[in-house]
Design a protein around this motif. Structure first.
Motif, short mmCIF file in Angstrom:
data_model
loop_
_atom_site.label_atom_id
_atom_site.label_comp_id
_atom_site.label_asym_id
_atom_site.label_seq_id
_atom_site.Cartn_x
_atom_site.Cartn_y
_atom_site.Cartn_z
N ALA A 49 -22.43 121.08 114.68
CA ALA A 49 -21.61 121.12 113.47
C ALA A 49 -20.61 122.27 113.52
CB ALA A 49 -22.49 121.23 112.23
N ALA A 50 -21.05 123.42 114.02
CA ALA A 50 -20.16 124.58 114.10
C ALA A 50 -18.98 124.30 115.02
CB ALA A 50 -20.94 125.81 114.59
N HIS A 51 -19.24 123.64 116.14
CA HIS A 51 -18.15 123.31 117.06
C HIS A 51 -17.18 122.31 116.42
CE1 HIS A 51 -19.61 125.53 120.45
NE2 HIS A 51 -20.78 124.89 120.45
N ILE A 52 -17.72 121.30 115.75
CA ILE A 52 -16.88 120.30 115.10
C ILE A 52 -16.03 120.95 114.01
CG2 ILE A 52 -16.90 118.26 113.60
CD1 ILE A 52 -19.36 117.32 115.28
N VAL A 53 -16.66 121.73 113.14
CA VAL A 53 -15.91 122.40 112.07
C VAL A 53 -14.85 123.32 112.66
CG1 VAL A 53 -16.08 124.11 110.21
CG2 VAL A 53 -17.68 122.19 110.31
N GLY A 54 -15.20 124.04 113.72
CA GLY A 54 -14.23 124.93 114.35
C GLY A 54 -12.99 124.18 114.82
N GLU A 55 -13.19 123.03 115.44
CA GLU A 55 -12.05 122.24 115.94
C GLU A 55 -11.25 121.64 114.78
OE1 GLU A 55 -11.02 122.40 118.89
OE2 GLU A 55 -12.79 123.33 119.75
N LEU A 56 -11.93 121.05 113.79
CA LEU A 56 -11.20 120.43 112.67
C LEU A 56 -10.47 121.46 111.83
CD1 LEU A 56 -13.72 117.66 111.50
CD2 LEU A 56 -11.80 117.48 113.11
N ARG A 113 -7.48 119.47 123.26
CA ARG A 113 -8.81 118.93 123.55
C ARG A 113 -9.73 118.93 122.34
NH1 ARG A 113 -6.92 121.62 127.77
NH2 ARG A 113 -6.88 120.58 129.79
N GLY A 114 -9.27 119.42 121.21
CA GLY A 114 -10.12 119.56 120.03
C GLY A 114 -10.77 118.28 119.57
N LEU A 115 -9.99 117.21 119.43
CA LEU A 115 -10.56 115.95 118.97
C LEU A 115 -11.42 115.29 120.04
CD1 LEU A 115 -7.69 114.44 116.80
CD2 LEU A 115 -9.83 115.50 116.05
N LEU A 116 -11.19 115.62 121.31
CA LEU A 116 -12.09 115.14 122.36
C LEU A 116 -13.47 115.77 122.19
CD1 LEU A 116 -9.74 115.26 125.47
CD2 LEU A 116 -10.64 113.21 124.34
N ILE A 117 -13.51 117.03 121.78
CA ILE A 117 -14.77 117.71 121.51
C ILE A 117 -15.45 117.08 120.31
CG2 ILE A 117 -15.79 119.90 120.77
CD1 ILE A 117 -13.61 121.27 122.51
N VAL A 118 -14.68 116.83 119.26
CA VAL A 118 -15.23 116.17 118.07
C VAL A 118 -15.81 114.81 118.45
CG1 VAL A 118 -14.67 115.17 115.81
CG2 VAL A 118 -13.75 117.41 116.46
N GLU A 119 -15.06 114.04 119.22
CA GLU A 119 -15.50 112.71 119.63
C GLU A 119 -16.78 112.78 120.46
OE1 GLU A 119 -12.95 108.91 120.07
OE2 GLU A 119 -12.61 110.17 121.83
N ALA A 120 -16.91 113.80 121.29
CA ALA A 120 -18.09 113.94 122.13
C ALA A 120 -19.33 114.37 121.33
CB ALA A 120 -17.82 114.96 123.24
#
Length: 145
Positions: A49-56, A113-120
């Motif tokens: 969640a922290a990684h996703i929030v960081g990217e978004l 690459r942010g949304l690629l991380i979210v997608e992963a």
């Protein structure tokens, strides 16, 4: 005589948190820190969640930034699902949706690459336009794996 055993099922509790943050690097960092703090206090894992929030939040700060307008972070845990929503005020700047995100052509590019991380990391994610002038990028995580 009919005897029926009735089990009372209590509904799953729901945890919610929402905050407006400045569309800056500091606001994006605070979004990530608040996510970790709230999920920890609620007793849920926070790494993905922290990684996703960081990217978004970073995307909201860079691509969704409008001077004088904040972005909103919302976290909702319902049952076994965490829903993350980041809403900004640039509805005219909509990112590609799930399955349409492409890696940058240049392997040495510093962003893209942010949304690629979210997608992963997310089990599901998407983009919801509106209400004008906003858009919301959301992601869901199954908290029980």
């Amino acid at each position: 005589m009919n005897q029926e055993i009735v089990r009372t099922q209590h509904p799953s509790p729901t945890w919610t948190f929402s905050v407006l943050l400045s569309p800056t690097r500091r606001g994006a960092r605070l979004a990530r820190l608040l996510t970790v703090a709230h999920l920890g206090a609620w007793g849920f894992p926070s790494e993905s969640a922290a990684h996703i929030v960081g990217e978004l939040a970073a995307n909201a700060s860079v691509h969704g930034r409008v001077r004088g307008r904040d972005f909103q972070l919302s976290l909702v845990v319902s049952g076994r699902t965490l829903r993350i929503e980041v809403t900004d005020t640039r509805g005219d700047s909509v990112p590609p949706g799930p399955g349409a995100v492409k890696a940058p052509e240049d392997d040495y590019a510093e962003n893209g690459r942010g949304l690629l991380i979210v997608e992963a990391l997310a089990d599901h994610w998407g983009v919801v336009p509106g209400p004008v002038p906003r858009k919301t990028v959301w992601a869901e995580l199954d908290l029980v794996r």
